[in-house]
Design a protein around this motif. Sequence first.
Motif, short mmCIF file in Angstrom:
data_model
loop_
_atom_site.label_atom_id
_atom_site.label_comp_id
_atom_site.label_asym_id
_atom_site.label_seq_id
_atom_site.Cartn_x
_atom_site.Cartn_y
_atom_site.Cartn_z
N ALA A 161 0.84 -1.20 0.00
CA ALA A 161 0.00 0.00 0.00
C ALA A 161 0.87 1.25 0.00
O ALA A 161 2.07 1.19 0.30
CB ALA A 161 -0.91 -0.02 1.22
N ARG A 217 2.62 -0.56 3.95
CA ARG A 217 2.13 -1.84 4.46
C ARG A 217 2.17 -2.88 3.35
O ARG A 217 1.66 -2.65 2.25
CB ARG A 217 0.70 -1.68 4.97
N TYR A 233 -7.17 -6.52 0.49
CA TYR A 233 -6.45 -5.24 0.55
C TYR A 233 -7.23 -4.22 1.36
O TYR A 233 -6.67 -3.54 2.24
CB TYR A 233 -6.22 -4.71 -0.87
N THR A 283 -5.89 -2.65 4.89
CA THR A 283 -5.49 -1.24 4.90
C THR A 283 -6.49 -0.36 5.65
O THR A 283 -6.16 0.75 6.05
CB THR A 283 -5.33 -0.70 3.47
#
Length: 340
Positions: A291, A295, A324, A328
């Motif tokens: 990300a 991350r 994802y 996140t």
Amino acid sequence: MKNFKGAIGKIAAASALGFAALLSGQAPAHAQGYNFESAFDNALGTETRAPRDYSARYDTPLERQIAMLANGENGRIGVAAVDLATGREIAILGDQRFPMASTSKIAIAATFLEGVDKGRWSLNDRYPLLHPIRSAKYSSRAAPVKRGQYYTARELIESMITRSSNSATDAMLAAVGGTAKVNDWLRRSGIKEVRIDRDIATLVRDDGEFDPATFIDERDSATPRAMVQLLSGLYQGRWLTPSSRNVVIGAMERCRTGKRRIPKLLPANALVAHKTGSLNNTSSDIGVITAPDGRSIAVAIYVTGQGTRANREAKIASLASAIYEGYTNPRQRGWSRSAN
């Protein structure tokens, strides 16, 4: 309790019949798998593959969402993911084996790169492409191949990962000494549930022997959890020098196949390093998603059945997107459990 004992008896009987079939020659002698899952389904139902009550079986909203997306009624789906910073993980059929197809190429590249790190060979060494020669299915233990143009090991690794070249992969597999050498590297690295039995030429020639949606063939297979373990170790540099680690991860970042899989629904600013796999009635994608905040999430998604390849790819894309988003935006998905 009486019903449960009866179910266990049915499973045992079905298992015994399976072994008897193998021994009597009624099943292919080389088949290293048996449809035990059908035995369990017939006795206990299909909840293991297609849970009906997600709220009871999974602890968090994210897990329940992934389980719903990975519903196995139209074919087995295996998923595993882990946050490489926190160790928080998720898995659906994470310990069940699936055909690796071309996702095995990551392990082959890593085995060669370990040899580079130890001075056995160089990325500038040249090896010939190994092209398959036409032969009948199952006509030989290994499909015949012929030598083609020579390329450097660096070029072959780039081609086998970015374009999934089978001829380049078999060149690298031959260079390391065959499947036994790759399996040895995997075991020394602590990865037990990944195994490579055939070169790619043989794997492709003999494809279609079993339906992976209903049959577990242990040859050339991996569990999603084990593949995530492999990805995590490579990405974090546990086994290779930084320069060798960058060769394989860099090639995964430049992967040209599978644009409709893991990357399809992710934000444009998410970096994806991945490797696809495709065989009869199965599609897969494994990789590391990073990300914008740094991350990184290791992900392995194996999908069988679903009717068409397009449907399998759409399933991979939706699962990757949900994973994802869940990692996140943990508050949004109620994700809080850490790996044991």
